[in-house]
Design an enzyme around this catalytic site. Sequence first.
Site, PDB file in Angstrom:
ATOM      1  N   ASP A  84      -1.488   9.873  -3.930  1.00 13.66           N
ATOM      2  CA  ASP A  84      -2.763   9.250  -3.529  1.00 13.66           C
ATOM      3  C   ASP A  84      -3.877   9.674  -4.486  1.00 13.66           C
ATOM      4  O   ASP A  84      -4.696   8.858  -4.915  1.00 13.66           O
ATOM      5  CB  ASP A  84      -3.115   9.567  -2.059  1.00 13.66           C
ATOM      6  N   LYS A  99       4.566  13.495  -3.465  1.00 15.79           N
ATOM      7  CA  LYS A  99       3.830  13.603  -2.200  1.00 15.79           C
ATOM      8  C   LYS A  99       4.405  14.814  -1.476  1.00 15.79           C
ATOM      9  O   LYS A  99       4.918  14.724  -0.354  1.00 15.79           O
ATOM     10  CB  LYS A  99       3.984  12.294  -1.408  1.00 15.79           C
ATOM     11  N   ASP A 156       6.559   2.424  -9.266  1.00  9.79           N
ATOM     12  CA  ASP A 156       6.339   0.988  -9.125  1.00  9.79           C
ATOM     13  C   ASP A 156       4.848   0.725  -8.927  1.00  9.79           C
ATOM     14  O   ASP A 156       4.240  -0.107  -9.608  1.00  9.79           O
ATOM     15  CB  ASP A 156       7.137   0.472  -7.924  1.00  9.79           C
ATOM     16  N   TYR A 194      14.280   2.735  -2.887  1.00  7.74           N
ATOM     17  CA  TYR A 194      14.843   1.432  -3.257  1.00  7.74           C
ATOM     18  C   TYR A 194      16.342   1.367  -2.993  1.00  7.74           C
ATOM     19  O   TYR A 194      16.902   0.294  -2.829  1.00  7.74           O
ATOM     20  CB  TYR A 194      14.615   1.154  -4.752  1.00  7.74           C
ATOM     21  N   ASP A 248       1.829  -0.554 -11.975  1.00  7.78           N
ATOM     22  CA  ASP A 248       0.996  -1.752 -11.845  1.00  7.78           C
ATOM     23  C   ASP A 248      -0.473  -1.387 -12.004  1.00  7.78           C
ATOM     24  O   ASP A 248      -1.235  -2.089 -12.666  1.00  7.78           O
ATOM     25  CB  ASP A 248       1.192  -2.409 -10.465  1.00  7.78           C
TER      26      ASP A 248
HETATM   27  C1  IPM Z   1       8.931  -4.004 -10.868  1.00  3.27           C
HETATM   28  C2  IPM Z   1       8.969  -4.987  -9.741  1.00  3.27           C
HETATM   29  C3  IPM Z   1      10.277  -4.808  -8.994  1.00  3.27           C
HETATM   30  C4  IPM Z   1      10.269  -3.408  -8.414  1.00  3.27           C
HETATM   31  C5  IPM Z   1      10.560  -5.844  -7.925  1.00  3.27           C
HETATM   32  C6  IPM Z   1      10.431  -7.253  -8.433  1.00  3.27           C
HETATM   33  C7  IPM Z   1      11.901  -5.618  -7.282  1.00  3.27           C
HETATM   34  O1  IPM Z   1       7.869  -4.840  -8.918  1.00  3.27           O
HETATM   35  O2  IPM Z   1       9.820  -4.073 -11.741  1.00  3.27           O
HETATM   36  O3  IPM Z   1       8.031  -3.177 -10.879  1.00  3.27           O
HETATM   37  O4  IPM Z   1       9.726  -3.190  -7.322  1.00  3.27           O
HETATM   38  O5  IPM Z   1      10.826  -2.522  -9.053  1.00  3.27           O
HETATM   39 MG    MG Z   2       6.448  -3.446  -9.624  1.00 10.91          MG
END
Ligand code: IPM
Ligand code: MG
Length: 352
Positions: free
Chosen positions: A219, A187, A243, A142, A247
């Site tokens: 993975d 990884k 990230d 990032y 999710d």
């Molecule tokens: C998160 C989001 C952010 C990230 C984006 C919106 C920049 O997906 O906070 O997980 O990738 O960190």
């Molecule tokens: Mg995210």
Amino acid sequence: MKKHIALVPGDGIGPDIVREGVKILSAIAEKFSHDFTTSSYVAGGVALDSEGIPLPEATLDGCKQSDGVLLGAVGGPKWDTLPSHLRPEKALLGLRGGMGLFCNLRPAILYKQLSGACPLKREIIGDGLDIMVVRELTGGIYFGERGRSEDRAYDTMAYTVTEVERIVRKGFEIAQKRSKLLCSVDKANILNSSQLWREVVQRVQSEYPDVEVSHMYVDNAAMQLVRNPRQFDVIVTSNMFGDILSDEASQITGSIGMLPSASLAEDGFGMYEPIHGSAPDIAGKDLANPIATILSVAMMLRYSFSLFEEADAIENAVSSVLDEGYRTADIYTDGMKKVGTSEMGNLIAQAL
Ligand code: IPM
Ligand code: MG
């Protein structure tokens, strides 16, 4: 206790849910005799519209001068075609990097009242899920060197020993307070940065002899999270892997509208936000679930202000409102009582 909180509502449903977070802050202030004041700042798409940049200096300064930041969400289709340095998401990276918020805590908890919302089979989830993803937040791909020409583009994933060590230590400390199981995800079969990561974990490990460590390729971790999520307690990983996996972890709880997060600096200062996005399609319609933001307020009280009793009180209030059968649309199932954003906030405030 006297604290000043910076509010960054952002875009889409951001203002709807931050409003409910403030309601809860006020209820806590009243019940426990604290003095909480707030100031609001723009970031993301709203800042692009009003000032032409995603993160105005006044916003970063205001946040830095506060005792804690409560953020809603940023982004939306309106700004999706802008070049990456002008996208609303850039505001988030600027806030994280600008305030040194290297440690991102993302708890993925399956609430027993919502177990029907979990997309996994009952025999896989057993009597629940409670995973803490500890994500490195100010390094890696990032923030690495990047570039693009007409026909080529690149991003680089770089980590220093210091950057890995400080997040890995957080992972160990959190594991010590939970079930003493830490899974480091990398990884290392491919990436240099992951090999360094793994070496650091192996070295630091000797200082936390009570914590059992495992290493997993990302993975495989993605697969194991749906195959057998109950093997995990604390996961520590890099910015990009965290990230993605956070999710995934949130989705297996079935209720992304419920999950809070904390982004912490070395000294305990933090920015708190729901993990869901700005959901522009339901913005301003009193449909959003404010619980992730309200639970983010609880995290702020616990992690930045050490107000443990107050944080517990918020979490218990949320639980009791769910017990009574109140649901926003995203977590609604037959037979429950459907409520809007502000009513959900009111109910939780009343339960307090
Ligand atoms: C998160 C989001 C952010 C990230 C984006 C919106 C920049 O997906 O906070 O997980 O990738 O960190
Ligand atoms: Mg995210």
